[in-house]
Enzyme design. Structure first.
Site, PDB file in Angstrom:
ATOM      1  N   VAL A 114      55.803  17.756  44.931  1.00  0.00           N
ATOM      2  CA  VAL A 114      55.231  18.111  43.627  1.00  0.00           C
ATOM      3  C   VAL A 114      54.026  19.039  43.817  1.00  0.00           C
ATOM      4  O   VAL A 114      53.806  19.953  43.021  1.00  0.00           O
ATOM      5  CB  VAL A 114      54.820  16.850  42.842  1.00  0.00           C
ATOM      6  CG1 VAL A 114      54.120  17.217  41.538  1.00  0.00           C
ATOM      7  CG2 VAL A 114      56.038  15.978  42.549  1.00  0.00           C
ATOM      8  N   CYS A 115      53.279  18.825  44.885  1.00  0.00           N
ATOM      9  CA  CYS A 115      52.023  19.554  45.100  1.00  0.00           C
ATOM     10  C   CYS A 115      52.172  21.075  45.071  1.00  0.00           C
ATOM     11  O   CYS A 115      51.403  21.760  44.383  1.00  0.00           O
ATOM     12  CB  CYS A 115      51.361  19.109  46.400  1.00  0.00           C
ATOM     13  SG  CYS A 115      50.898  17.363  46.405  1.00  0.00           S
ATOM     14  N   PRO A 116      53.147  21.668  45.788  1.00  0.00           N
ATOM     15  CA  PRO A 116      53.226  23.129  45.743  1.00  0.00           C
ATOM     16  C   PRO A 116      53.568  23.668  44.363  1.00  0.00           C
ATOM     17  O   PRO A 116      53.152  24.778  44.009  1.00  0.00           O
ATOM     18  CB  PRO A 116      54.322  23.472  46.764  1.00  0.00           C
ATOM     19  CG  PRO A 116      55.122  22.214  46.917  1.00  0.00           C
ATOM     20  CD  PRO A 116      54.130  21.103  46.736  1.00  0.00           C
TER      21      PRO A 116
ATOM     22  N   LEU B 130      50.171  23.903  42.669  1.00  0.00           N
ATOM     23  CA  LEU B 130      49.339  24.967  43.233  1.00  0.00           C
ATOM     24  C   LEU B 130      49.829  26.335  42.777  1.00  0.00           C
ATOM     25  O   LEU B 130      49.026  27.208  42.398  1.00  0.00           O
ATOM     26  CB  LEU B 130      49.335  24.865  44.752  1.00  0.00           C
ATOM     27  CG  LEU B 130      48.556  23.671  45.312  1.00  0.00           C
ATOM     28  CD1 LEU B 130      49.001  23.348  46.732  1.00  0.00           C
ATOM     29  CD2 LEU B 130      47.067  23.931  45.284  1.00  0.00           C
TER      30      LEU B 130
END
Length: 210
Positions: A50-52, A55
């Site tokens: 999920v993080c990328p 970002l």
């Protein structure tokens, strides 16, 4: 979790990666005091899932934040070197190449702890050994900090739940509207919609016409 709204954003000075490839020491939000509002957001881990998406979503809207005088700064508990490595990985391979805003390295986990978004805590067992109770990484915390360094908005999501960059931008617009007009923003306010006076007469007038 601690509520920081209305309080001074906790100070830190640590390593970070800026401009996508430059590792610097002693990065601090103090550089924005009196100059810019800041969206400071935490994500759990480099090289994850999920993080990328988050970002890149902030990067896609970076011009919208910049034209409003808002700096974007990210942070996780990974090292500067880990951030740098992920920044070299292309987007189509799951990397974050192309991200230009600073990414802070909270390797001691003290920033996450001070902002109230650290998942887990340290404790001691019966033998006196330090143990971690939890994953010891950051939840998806986001903080809108004004030019005076005061937190005006915060939201914290659990690991599986990606955030809305559009909502972060809406909150920036609401803060700028309040600072400029002196009016408050009712539910579901968006740019171009009416604000209202923070009085009984003001809310009566608003409710009567909406």
């Amino acid at each position: 979790m601690s509520v920081l709204v209305g309080r001074k954003a906790p100070h830190f000075s640590v390593g970070a990666v800026v401009n996508g490839d430059e590792i610097i020491e002693n990065f601090s939000l103090d550089q924005y005091l009196g100059k810019k509002h800041v969206i400071f957001f935490f994500y759990p881990k480099d090289f994850t899932f999920v993080c990328p998406t988050e970002l890149h979503a902030f990067q896609e809207k970076i011009a919208e934040f910049e034209k409003r005088g808002v700096a974007i700064v990210a942070a996780s508990t990974d090292t500067e070197e880990s951030h740098w490595g992920w920044l070299q990985m292309p987007k189509n391979a799951g990397g974050i190449q192309g991200i230009t805003y600073p990414i802070v390295a909270d390797t001691t986990k003290t920033i996450s702890m001070n902002y109230g978004v650290l998942a887990g805590a340290y404790d001691y067992n019966d033998e006196g050994e330090m143990i971690a109770n939890g994953p010891m990484i950051a939840y998806r915390g986001l903080f809108l900090i004004d030019k005076e360094g005061i937190v005006q908005h915060q939201v914290v999501n659990n690991f599986p739940l990606g955030r809305s960059v559009s909502e972060a931008l809406r909150m920036v617009d609401a803060l700028l509207f309040h600072e400029e007009k002196g009016e408050v923003c009712p539910a579901n306010w968006e740019p171009g919609k009416d604000g209202m006076k923070d009085t009984h007469a003001g809310v009566a007038d608003y409710l009567a016409s909406h």
